[in-house]
Design a protein around this motif. Structure first.
Motif, PDB file in Angstrom:
ATOM      1  N   VAL A 171     111.613 104.930   0.812  1.00  0.00           N
ATOM      2  CA  VAL A 171     110.855 105.326   2.007  1.00  0.00           C
ATOM      3  C   VAL A 171     110.882 104.221   3.050  1.00  0.00           C
ATOM      4  O   VAL A 171     111.046 104.472   4.260  1.00  0.00           O
ATOM      5  N   LEU A 172     110.726 102.975   2.619  1.00  0.00           N
ATOM      6  CA  LEU A 172     110.765 101.856   3.561  1.00  0.00           C
ATOM      7  C   LEU A 172     112.145 101.739   4.216  1.00  0.00           C
ATOM      8  O   LEU A 172     112.251 101.494   5.423  1.00  0.00           O
ATOM      9  N   LEU A 173     113.186 101.917   3.418  1.00  0.00           N
ATOM     10  CA  LEU A 173     114.533 101.866   3.989  1.00  0.00           C
ATOM     11  C   LEU A 173     114.762 103.004   4.987  1.00  0.00           C
ATOM     12  O   LEU A 173     115.421 102.818   6.019  1.00  0.00           O
ATOM     13  N   LEU A 174     114.210 104.171   4.671  1.00  0.00           N
ATOM     14  CA  LEU A 174     114.323 105.288   5.613  1.00  0.00           C
ATOM     15  C   LEU A 174     113.644 104.947   6.939  1.00  0.00           C
ATOM     16  O   LEU A 174     114.182 105.216   8.020  1.00  0.00           O
ATOM     17  N   GLY A 175     112.441 104.350   6.864  1.00  0.00           N
ATOM     18  CA  GLY A 175     111.740 103.968   8.089  1.00  0.00           C
ATOM     19  C   GLY A 175     112.522 102.946   8.897  1.00  0.00           C
ATOM     20  O   GLY A 175     112.617 103.048  10.135  1.00  0.00           O
ATOM     21  N   VAL A 176     113.099 101.951   8.207  1.00  0.00           N
ATOM     22  CA  VAL A 176     113.898 100.937   8.909  1.00  0.00           C
ATOM     23  C   VAL A 176     115.115 101.583   9.562  1.00  0.00           C
ATOM     24  O   VAL A 176     115.479 101.273  10.709  1.00  0.00           O
ATOM     25  N   TYR A 177     115.768 102.497   8.841  1.00  0.00           N
ATOM     26  CA  TYR A 177     116.940 103.178   9.394  1.00  0.00           C
ATOM     27  C   TYR A 177     116.567 103.980  10.641  1.00  0.00           C
ATOM     28  O   TYR A 177     117.283 103.948  11.651  1.00  0.00           O
ATOM     29  N   VAL A 178     115.450 104.707  10.561  1.00  0.00           N
ATOM     30  CA  VAL A 178     115.024 105.515  11.710  1.00  0.00           C
ATOM     31  C   VAL A 178     114.756 104.618  12.912  1.00  0.00           C
ATOM     32  O   VAL A 178     115.131 104.936  14.053  1.00  0.00           O
ATOM     33  N   ARG A 179     114.100 103.485  12.675  1.00  0.00           N
ATOM     34  CA  ARG A 179     113.807 102.566  13.779  1.00  0.00           C
ATOM     35  C   ARG A 179     115.098 102.039  14.413  1.00  0.00           C
ATOM     36  O   ARG A 179     115.245 102.027  15.642  1.00  0.00           O
ATOM     37  N   ILE A 180     116.037 101.618  13.565  1.00  0.00           N
ATOM     38  CA  ILE A 180     117.307 101.100  14.090  1.00  0.00           C
ATOM     39  C   ILE A 180     118.077 102.190  14.824  1.00  0.00           C
ATOM     40  O   ILE A 180     118.671 101.954  15.882  1.00  0.00           O
ATOM     41  N   HIS A 181     118.047 103.411  14.276  1.00  0.00           N
ATOM     42  CA  HIS A 181     118.745 104.517  14.934  1.00  0.00           C
ATOM     43  C   HIS A 181     118.133 104.807  16.296  1.00  0.00           C
ATOM     44  O   HIS A 181     118.853 105.053  17.279  1.00  0.00           O
ATOM     45  N   GLN A 196     116.547 102.697  18.228  1.00  0.00           N
ATOM     46  CA  GLN A 196     116.937 101.626  19.133  1.00  0.00           C
ATOM     47  C   GLN A 196     118.367 101.817  19.622  1.00  0.00           C
ATOM     48  O   GLN A 196     118.667 101.589  20.793  1.00  0.00           O
ATOM     49  N   TYR A 197     119.244 102.233  18.722  1.00  0.00           N
ATOM     50  CA  TYR A 197     120.634 102.469  19.111  1.00  0.00           C
ATOM     51  C   TYR A 197     120.733 103.600  20.133  1.00  0.00           C
ATOM     52  O   TYR A 197     121.419 103.477  21.152  1.00  0.00           O
ATOM     53  N   VAL A 198     120.032 104.698  19.856  1.00  0.00           N
ATOM     54  CA  VAL A 198     120.059 105.826  20.787  1.00  0.00           C
ATOM     55  C   VAL A 198     119.489 105.418  22.141  1.00  0.00           C
ATOM     56  O   VAL A 198     120.028 105.767  23.200  1.00  0.00           O
ATOM     57  N   ALA A 199     118.376 104.642  22.102  1.00  0.00           N
ATOM     58  CA  ALA A 199     117.779 104.197  23.359  1.00  0.00           C
ATOM     59  C   ALA A 199     118.734 103.311  24.145  1.00  0.00           C
ATOM     60  O   ALA A 199     118.832 103.415  25.374  1.00  0.00           O
ATOM     61  N   SER A 200     119.452 102.434  23.437  1.00  0.00           N
ATOM     62  CA  SER A 200     120.402 101.555  24.131  1.00  0.00           C
ATOM     63  C   SER A 200     121.556 102.361  24.718  1.00  0.00           C
ATOM     64  O   SER A 200     122.028 102.073  25.820  1.00  0.00           O
ATOM     65  N   VAL A 201     122.022 103.384  23.987  1.00  0.00           N
ATOM     66  CA  VAL A 201     123.098 104.225  24.502  1.00  0.00           C
ATOM     67  C   VAL A 201     122.638 104.974  25.742  1.00  0.00           C
ATOM     68  O   VAL A 201     123.355 105.049  26.748  1.00  0.00           O
ATOM     69  N   VAL A 202     121.437 105.523  25.676  1.00  0.00           N
ATOM     70  CA  VAL A 202     120.892 106.243  26.831  1.00  0.00           C
ATOM     71  C   VAL A 202     120.722 105.309  28.017  1.00  0.00           C
ATOM     72  O   VAL A 202     121.047 105.654  29.167  1.00  0.00           O
ATOM     73  N   GLU A 203     120.225 104.103  27.745  1.00  0.00           N
ATOM     74  CA  GLU A 203     120.028 103.134  28.825  1.00  0.00           C
ATOM     75  C   GLU A 203     121.354 102.747  29.469  1.00  0.00           C
ATOM     76  O   GLU A 203     121.466 102.667  30.700  1.00  0.00           O
ATOM     77  N   ARG A 204     122.375 102.528  28.626  1.00  0.00           N
ATOM     78  CA  ARG A 204     123.686 102.199  29.185  1.00  0.00           C
ATOM     79  C   ARG A 204     124.248 103.355  30.000  1.00  0.00           C
ATOM     80  O   ARG A 204     124.857 103.141  31.057  1.00  0.00           O
ATOM     81  N   ALA A 205     124.040 104.569  29.498  1.00  0.00           N
ATOM     82  CA  ALA A 205     124.528 105.738  30.237  1.00  0.00           C
ATOM     83  C   ALA A 205     123.809 105.873  31.581  1.00  0.00           C
ATOM     84  O   ALA A 205     124.434 106.150  32.606  1.00  0.00           O
ATOM     85  N   GLU A 206     122.494 105.665  31.570  1.00  0.00           N
ATOM     86  CA  GLU A 206     121.736 105.739  32.822  1.00  0.00           C
ATOM     87  C   GLU A 206     122.155 104.639  33.784  1.00  0.00           C
ATOM     88  O   GLU A 206     122.266 104.866  34.989  1.00  0.00           O
ATOM     89  N   ARG A 207     122.381 103.427  33.223  1.00  0.00           N
ATOM     90  CA  ARG A 207     122.821 102.330  34.073  1.00  0.00           C
ATOM     91  C   ARG A 207     124.197 102.617  34.667  1.00  0.00           C
ATOM     92  O   ARG A 207     124.444 102.349  35.852  1.00  0.00           O
ATOM     93  N   ALA A 208     125.094 103.181  33.840  1.00  0.00           N
ATOM     94  CA  ALA A 208     126.412 103.532  34.350  1.00  0.00           C
ATOM     95  C   ALA A 208     126.324 104.619  35.422  1.00  0.00           C
ATOM     96  O   ALA A 208     127.037 104.575  36.435  1.00  0.00           O
ATOM     97  N   GLU A 209     125.419 105.580  35.205  1.00  0.00           N
ATOM     98  CA  GLU A 209     125.239 106.643  36.193  1.00  0.00           C
ATOM     99  C   GLU A 209     124.691 106.080  37.508  1.00  0.00           C
ATOM    100  O   GLU A 209     125.136 106.466  38.597  1.00  0.00           O
ATOM    101  N   ARG A 210     123.715 105.145  37.390  1.00  0.00           N
ATOM    102  CA  ARG A 210     123.185 104.517  38.603  1.00  0.00           C
ATOM    103  C   ARG A 210     124.276 103.734  39.324  1.00  0.00           C
ATOM    104  O   ARG A 210     124.351 103.741  40.557  1.00  0.00           O
ATOM    105  N   THR A 211     125.125 103.056  38.546  1.00  0.00           N
ATOM    106  CA  THR A 211     126.214 102.305  39.162  1.00  0.00           C
ATOM    107  C   THR A 211     127.172 103.240  39.895  1.00  0.00           C
ATOM    108  O   THR A 211     127.615 102.944  41.011  1.00  0.00           O
TER     109      THR A 211
END
Length: 393
Positions: A144-154, A156-171
Motif C-alpha cells: 500500500v505504501l509503495l502504491l501511494g509513492v507510485y501515485v504521487r510520483i505519477h 508529479q510526472y503528469v503535472a510536469s508534462v502538462v506544465e511543459r505542454a502549457e509552457r510550449a503552448e504559451r511560447t
C-alpha cells in the motif's frame, strides 16, 4: 487522495468527497464485521471503536499524519481485543495510502518502518507465535505504501508534462503574436513608404499643373499642362502597381516565397520621380557590391524613398537634393541631404517617416541619424551592415 480524486486539500469538494469515501469505508467495515465468520465478532465497544476509526478519514487530505494517528488510536485497541481483524483493514490501508501519496518517499519509508517495526517488536517480546502473522500483514502494508509513492510520483510526472505542454503552448502563442506584430509593422512601413511618396509627388505635380493653368490663362502652355498631367497619371499607375503587389503579399500564404525586394537598382527611378516634382537631384551610387544582401538593398531603397519624400514635401521651391550611396568598412552608407529653406512649424506633430527609416535600418542591424543641418536643410545618414541581422518583408 485517491488516483481519481483531484480536489485541492481543504476545499469543500475535497471534504465532501472524503466524507463520501469515509461513509463507504465505514459501510464496508460494517459488512466485513457482520458477515465474515469469526469467533471474535465485535461487541458494543468493538463496534464503537470500528465506527470511530473511520471518522478521521474526512480530513485525511488536510492532515494525513494526524489522521493516521487518530485511526491508530482506535484500531490498536480494536486489534488488542482481538475483534474481527479484517473489518479494520480498509480504513488502516486508506490512512497509510494517504500518508504515502501526499508526502515524500522518505515519510512513507519512516511510516512503514514505524507501522511494521513497532508491532513486530512488541509481538516478538510478548507473543512470539504471532510474529509470522505480523510479517504477513507487513507485506500488505509495504504494498500500500509503495502504491501511494507510485501515485504521487505519477502525479508529479503528469503535472510536469502538462506544465511543459502549457509552457510550449504559451511560447507558440507568444511567437505567433510576435510574428503578427512584426508583419503588421512591416505592412505599415511599406504602405507608409509607398503612399507617402506617391501622394507627395501627386500633390507637387498637381500644384505645378494648377500654377501653369493660373499663371496666364490667355497664353496657356498646353504642353506643360499635359506633361504635368501625364506625370500625375504615371505616378498613380506606379503607386497602383506597388499597392497591388503589397496586397497580393498580404493575401498570399505567409510560407510562400515573396517577390523580389526593391533594391539599389531602383534608386534611379526614385531620383527621376523627385525631379519630376521640380527638385534637382544629384544621385551618386559608387563602390556598391553586386552581391549585397537583398534586405540591405531594400532598406537602403526605402530610406532613400522616404528621405526624398520628406525633402520634396518640406524643402520648398528651388530644392537641391544630394543622394550618396557607397560601401565603407563592410557597410553600406546612405546619405541624403537637401538645402531646403522651408520653415517647419515647431508645434507640428511628427509623422512616422523618421520612425520608419530608423526601423528599416535596425531591421538589418544598422543605425540611422536624421536632423536639420547647420547650414540649412535636412540630413539623413544611415549605416547598413552588409551582413544583416534581420530581413525585410
Amino acid at each position: 487522495m485517491l488516483p481519481f480524486s483531484g480536489a485541492a486539500p481543504g476545499s469543500r469538494r475535497a471534504l465532501r468527497d472524503d466524507a463520501v469515501l469515509a461513509a463507504a469505508v465505514t459501510l464496508l467495515a460494517a459488512l466485513l464485521a457482520a458477515f465474515v465468520r469469526d469467533e471474535h465478532r465485535p461487541d458494543a465497544i468493538g463496534w464503537a471503536l470500528l465506527m470511530a476509526a473511520n471518522i478521521p478519514i474526512v480530513w485525511r487530505r488536510r492532515s494525513p499524519q494526524l489522521v493516521l494517528l487518530a485511526v491508530a488510536a482506535f484500531v490498536v485497541p480494536y486489534h488488542t481485543a482481538e475483534f474481527t481483524d479484517i473489518a479494520a483493514v480498509p480504513v488502516e490501508m486508506l490512512a497509510l495510502y494517504t500518508v504515502a501519496a501526499t508526502g515524500r518517499p522518505r515519510r512513507a519509508l519512516l511510516t512503514g518502518l514505524t507501522v511494521v517495526g513497532v508491532p513486530l517488536a512488541i509481538n516478538a517480546s510478548v507473543a512470539p507465535y504471532q510474529v509470522t502473522e505480523v510479517l504477513r500483514i507487513s507485506g500488505w502494508i509495504v504494498a500500500v505504501l509503495l502504491l501511494g509513492v507510485y501515485v504521487r510520483i505519477h502525479r508529479q510526472y503528469v503535472a510536469s508534462v502538462v506544465e511543459r505542454a502549457e509552457r510550449a503552448e504559451r511560447t507558440r502563442e507568444e511567437e505567433a503574436r510576435r510574428r503578427v506584430a512584426e508583419e503588421r509593422l512591416r505592412v505599415a512601413r511599406d504602405l507608409h513608404d509607398l503612399l507617402a511618396h506617391s501622394i507627395t509627388l501627386v500633390g507637387v505635380q498637381t500644384s505645378v499643373a494648377a500654377h501653369v493653368l493660373a499663371a496666364d490663362p490667355e497664353r496657356l502652355d498646353r504642353k506643360a499642362v499635359a506633361k504635368a498631367l501625364d506625370d500625375i497619371a504615371e505616378t498613380c499607375r506606379s503607386a497602383r502597381g506597388e499597392l497591388r503587389a503589397t496586397l497580393e503579399v498580404l493575401r498570399s500564404d505567409p510560407d510562400e516565397q515573396r517577390g523580389p525586394l526593391p533594391g539599389l537598382d531602383g534608386l534611379t527611378d526614385l531620383a527621376a520621380a523627385a525631379r519630376i516634382s521640380g527638385a534637382e537631384v544629384d544621385l551618386s551610387v559608387r563602390e556598391t557590391p553586386a552581391d549585397a544582401p537583398p534586405a540591405v538593398g531594400a532598406a537602403a531603397y526605402r530610406i532613400v524613398q522616404e528621405a526624398l519624400t520628406n525633402a520634396v514635401r518640406h524643402g520648398g521651391p528651388g530644392l537641391t537634393i544630394r543622394v550618396g550611396v557607397r560601401t565603407e568598412d563592410a557597410a553600406l552608407k546612405v546619405t541624403v541631404t537637401d538645402d531646403g529653406r522651408a520653415v517647419r512649424d515647431p508645434d507640428h506633430t511628427p509623422g512616422f517617416g523618421l520612425v520608419g527609416m530608423r526601423e528599416r535600418a535596425r531591421s538589418v542591424g544598422g543605425t540611422l541619424e536624421a536632423g536639420p543641418r547647420d547650414e540649412g536643410g535636412f540630413m539623413v545618414d544611415a549605416v547598413l551592415p552588409l551582413v544583416p541581422v534581420g530581413g525585410l518583408r
